[in-house]
Design an enzyme around this catalytic site. Structure first.
Site: not given
Ligand code: TYM
Length: 344
Positions: A126, A210, A213
């Site tokens: 990023k 991957k 969003k």
């Molecule tokens: P975020 O919001 O980007 O994604 C949410 C969840 O979706 C999973 N994910 C995927 N799994 C499989 N294939 C993909 N292409 C894919 N894209 C996203 C992510 O692994 C995630 O589980 N930093 C985190 C949010 C967060 C969090 C936390 C997670 C903040 N605090 C504490 C766990 C515990 C994030 O940006 O996820």
């Protein structure tokens, strides 16, 4: 020094292991979010003591429009319920409604070497290099400390996430271990919980990256969104990248592997069984089967989403109740951390 789960900590409800996870309320969720995270959270609720967060403070690193933040939080709450999260079994809450997250986040920042943050893959991609790096917000750098606070506040034993979050959970473990070494036993050390299929859904247009969003926002053909109607799903899958073969033959290319993985994750089959089932099937046949599988899981979720999204009063009640329950656990951990720092 690491802590044996259960030593010094309040026991999880009903002695089930505690899980904490979260999703950013940014743009619309996609199939990767569902298969990598949400689906498992919902189907395994009975096995765990569950905390699921809508991480709106994290969203500030990417969504500057306040109206969008507000509506995305409610959309995500409706999606959580639509996917089957049950407020009777899971504490569903918004991060910013529990002030302990930001408070512990600061304490953790003060215990995290800058080099650890600068080495994170997400920061590097990023922030870029040179001039771009000068402009990127400091929140993009310190984000993993806030995420570590999300997890550690709840004494979570497991963190169910997709594969892309593995590095963040590993860093959370390192930070917790460092605090425990410096300040005595403050935190329980969590483990990532990452499933064999669906943990890394790739972009339909480019199966070497991957599904994300932010890319979906600029290239709609990149991702299936959870609210895509069936004909849009069909169109996107029919255009998904495959390779020059006419049918599934091992070794398969990245695009075909992605479609097989999506099918395996939705049907709950192993990768090997899925390959065996589709070997020799034309790409047209594979795409048809994948489209049907996706629509079968998404259509009922979408119907329930419309129902919940229309009832903002219920959504707000669920979130207020969740924040209260989450706050009790989070405040106790924050106090323990503050005392260990000499603050209270
Ligand atoms: P975020 O919001 O980007 O994604 C949410 C969840 O979706 C999973 N994910 C995927 N799994 C499989 N294939 C993909 N292409 C894919 N894209 C996203 C992510 O692994 C995630 O589980 N930093 C985190 C949010 C967060 C969090 C936390 C997670 C903040 N605090 C504490 C766990 C515990 C994030 O940006 O996820």
């Amino acid at each position: 020094m690491s802590i044996a789960p259960g030593s010094d900590f309040p026991p999880p409800r009903g002695d089930r292991p505690r899980v904490l996870s979260g999703i950013q309320p940014t743009f619309q969720l996609h199939l990767g979010n569902y298969l990598g995270a949400l689906r498992h959270w919902a189907s395994e609720q009975h096995s765990y003591d569950n905390f699921f967060c809508i991480v709106d403070l994290h969203a500030l690193t990417v969504v500057p429009d306040p109206e969008l933040v507000r509506s995305s939080v409610l959309e995500l709450a409706a999606l959580y319920l639509a996917c089957g999260l049950d407020p009777g079994r899971s504490v569903i809450f918004v991060q910013s409604q529990v002030p302990a997250h930001a408070q512990l986040g600061w304490i953790l920042e003060c215990h995290t070497p800058l080099g650890w943050l600068e080495r994170m893959t997400q920061f590097r991609s990023k922030a870029g290099t040179g001039r771009e790096r000068e402009r990127v917000s400091a929140g993009v750098l310190t984000y993993p400390d806030l995420m570590a606070a999300d997890i550690l506040l709840y004494n979570a034993e497991f963190v169910p996430v997709g594969d892309d979050q593995r590095q963040h959970v590993e860093l959370c473990r390192d930070i917790a271990q460092r605090v425990n070494t410096l300040r005595g036993e403050v935190f329980r050390i969590p483990e990532p919980l990452i499933r064999a299929t669906g943990a890394r859904v790739m972009g339909l247009d480019d199966p070497t990256t991957k599904m994300s969003k932010s890319t979906a926002l600029v290239k709609p053909a990149h991702a299936i969104l959870m609210l895509d109607p069936p004909d849009v799903v069909r169109r996107k899958i029919s255009r998904a990248t495959t390779d020059a073969n006419p049918a599934v033959v091992e070794p398969v290319g990245a695009g075909v592997a992605n479609l097989l993985d999506i099918h395996a994750a939705i049907r709950g089959d192993s990768r090997a069984d899925t390959v065996a089932r589709f070997t020799g099937v034309s790409y047209g046949g594979l795409k048809q089967a994948v489209t049907d599988a996706i629509n079968e899981v998404l259509e009922p979720v979408q119907a329930r989403y419309r129902h919940w999204r229309a009832d903002e009063a219920v959504l707000r009640t669920v979130l207020a109740d969740g924040a209260e329950r989450a706050g009790v656990v989070a405040d106790a951990t924050l106090l323990r951390a503050q005392r260990a720092m000499g603050l209270r």
